[in-house]
Design an enzyme around this catalytic site. Structure first.
Site, PDB file in Angstrom:
ATOM      1  N   ASP A  98      16.819 -29.054-107.884  1.00  0.00           N
ATOM      2  CA  ASP A  98      18.069 -28.732-107.203  1.00  0.00           C
ATOM      3  C   ASP A  98      19.102 -28.354-108.255  1.00  0.00           C
ATOM      4  OD1 ASP A  98      19.794 -28.323-105.091  1.00  0.00           O
ATOM      5  OD2 ASP A  98      19.798 -30.399-104.401  1.00  0.00           O
ATOM      6  N   ASP A  99      20.178 -27.727-107.810  1.00  0.00           N
ATOM      7  CA  ASP A  99      21.235 -27.354-108.744  1.00  0.00           C
ATOM      8  C   ASP A  99      22.076 -28.554-109.141  1.00  0.00           C
ATOM      9  OD1 ASP A  99      22.421 -27.618-106.214  1.00  0.00           O
ATOM     10  OD2 ASP A  99      23.606 -25.788-106.368  1.00  0.00           O
ATOM     11  N   ASP A 102      24.953 -34.879-106.156  1.00  0.00           N
ATOM     12  CA  ASP A 102      26.331 -35.333-106.002  1.00  0.00           C
ATOM     13  C   ASP A 102      26.338 -36.834-105.720  1.00  0.00           C
ATOM     14  OD1 ASP A 102      28.939 -35.904-105.000  1.00  0.00           O
ATOM     15  OD2 ASP A 102      29.217 -33.821-104.465  1.00  0.00           O
TER      16      ASP A 102
END
Length: 165
Positions: A98-99, A102
């Site tokens: 994933d980028d 969070d």
């Protein structure tokens, strides 16, 4: 809509360098990955770069929509799961990409599907770090990352507001 105070804009060049740095870290683990599962949509670009660098040809997606604003992350909705053949051995040998992590909510949802997979993100925030295995850059929880695919060219306000003489 007000924008966050801590903005972290990332250019295409910077993102490519950071994704390659993630590939270097993964290559150094001396693990054999049989497939990549990218978390859409943010994981698509780093997965393409990492698949090239590590010569991984099997790529799948897990599609999860997250409702969020600049402060709060909302509920997740699973739109498409992982291909059944990748869930064998609880995902052993699968690299999940994933980028950004969070809060870690999305990673935890995918980890339920692939508990033995290796999770890698380009960027990580403190709440998400415990949910992944490898990342490149950590930013503070209150930083908003602007990815290149979300931006256009516009005027940017200076960081320091007002006149300084």
């Amino acid at each position: 809509m007000s924008l966050p105070d801590k903005a972290f804009p990332v250019s295409w060049d910077q993102f490519h360098r950071d994704a390659r740095a993630l590939a270097w870290r993964l290559a150094g683990l001396d693990k054999e990955f049989r497939a990549i599962v990218c978390i859409t949509r943010g994981g698509l670009v780093p997965a393409a770069i990492i698949s090239r660098e590590l010569n991984i040809r099997m790529i799948d997606t897990v599609c999860i929509a997250t409702r969020h604003d600049y402060v709060n992350q909302g509920d997740t909705v699973l739109l498409k799961g992982v291909a059944p053949e990748l869930t064998t051995d609880a995902g052993e040998g699968v690299l999940v990409v994933d980028d950004l992590t969070d809060t870690g909510k999305t990673a935890l949802e995918v980890r339920e599907m692939l508990p033995r997979a290796h999770f890698a993100c380009v960027y990580a925030k403190p709440k998400g770090v415990p949910t992944i295995d490898t990342f490149v850059t950590e930013v503070s929880q209150d930083t908003w990352i602007y990815f290149p695919w979300d931006m256009g060219f516009t005027y940017q306000e200076p960081i320091a507001k007002g006149s300084r003489g």
